[in-house]
Scaffold this motif. Structure first.
Motif, PDB file in Angstrom:
ATOM      1  N   GLY A  13       0.808  -1.210   0.000  1.00 25.31           N
ATOM      2  CA  GLY A  13       0.000   0.000   0.000  1.00 25.31           C
ATOM      3  C   GLY A  13       0.839   1.256   0.000  1.00 25.31           C
ATOM      4  O   GLY A  13       2.049   1.244   0.225  1.00 25.31           O
ATOM      5  N   ILE A  14       0.179   2.324  -0.241  1.00 27.53           N
ATOM      6  CA  ILE A  14       0.838   3.628  -0.300  1.00 27.53           C
ATOM      7  C   ILE A  14       1.484   3.984   1.035  1.00 27.53           C
ATOM      8  O   ILE A  14       2.576   4.536   1.080  1.00 27.53           O
ATOM      9  CB  ILE A  14      -0.146   4.740  -0.767  1.00 27.53           C
ATOM     10  N   PHE A  15       0.842   3.587   2.145  1.00 27.64           N
ATOM     11  CA  PHE A  15       1.406   3.916   3.459  1.00 27.64           C
ATOM     12  C   PHE A  15       2.665   3.106   3.737  1.00 27.64           C
ATOM     13  O   PHE A  15       3.629   3.622   4.305  1.00 27.64           O
ATOM     14  CB  PHE A  15       0.361   3.709   4.555  1.00 27.64           C
ATOM     15  N   ARG A  19       6.226   4.771   4.343  1.00 27.83           N
ATOM     16  CA  ARG A  19       6.989   4.420   5.544  1.00 27.83           C
ATOM     17  C   ARG A  19       8.389   3.954   5.141  1.00 27.83           C
ATOM     18  O   ARG A  19       9.381   4.317   5.754  1.00 27.83           O
ATOM     19  CB  ARG A  19       6.270   3.334   6.331  1.00 27.83           C
ATOM     20  N   SER A  20       8.471   3.149   4.084  1.00 24.91           N
ATOM     21  CA  SER A  20       9.758   2.669   3.594  1.00 24.91           C
ATOM     22  C   SER A  20      10.637   3.825   3.134  1.00 24.91           C
ATOM     23  O   SER A  20      11.830   3.876   3.455  1.00 24.91           O
ATOM     24  CB  SER A  20       9.536   1.681   2.454  1.00 24.91           C
ATOM     25  N   LEU A  21      10.055   4.748   2.389  1.00 27.80           N
ATOM     26  CA  LEU A  21      10.813   5.915   1.940  1.00 27.80           C
ATOM     27  C   LEU A  21      11.293   6.755   3.113  1.00 27.80           C
ATOM     28  O   LEU A  21      12.421   7.255   3.121  1.00 27.80           O
ATOM     29  CB  LEU A  21       9.969   6.770   0.996  1.00 27.80           C
ATOM     30  N   PHE A  22      10.429   6.910   4.119  1.00 35.13           N
ATOM     31  CA  PHE A  22      10.791   7.676   5.310  1.00 35.13           C
ATOM     32  C   PHE A  22      11.959   7.012   6.031  1.00 35.13           C
ATOM     33  O   PHE A  22      12.912   7.678   6.435  1.00 35.13           O
ATOM     34  CB  PHE A  22       9.578   7.804   6.237  1.00 35.13           C
TER      35      PHE A  22
END
Length: 71
Positions: A13-15, A19-22
């Motif tokens: 999902g987008i979240f 979260r991974s990018l963060f």
């Protein structure tokens, strides 16, 4: 009677992507901070102290880069 179990892979999902990018950005920032601090600390050493640890002043950035970022 035979039963077949099928599992569909859960879509990312987008979240989860955000979260991974963060987390990646957070890790990159921590590595950059470590790099800057380490270079500053090594630059404060005298040439003699650097020689004692087997490092030349001109190789500080390259050596720290290799150890912090794995380049």
């Amino acid at each position: 009677m035979a039963h077949t179990l099928t599992h569909a892979a859960a879509p990312i999902g987008i979240f989860a992507r955000l979260r991974s990018l963060f987390e990646e950005a957070k890790e990159a920032r921590a590595r950059r901070t470590l790099y800057v601090q380490t270079v500053k600390e090594l630059e404060r050493l005298t040439d003699r102290e650097l020689a004692d640890i087997g490092l030349a002043r001109c190789n500080i950035a390259e050596t720290v880069d290799r150890h912090v970022f794995g380049h």
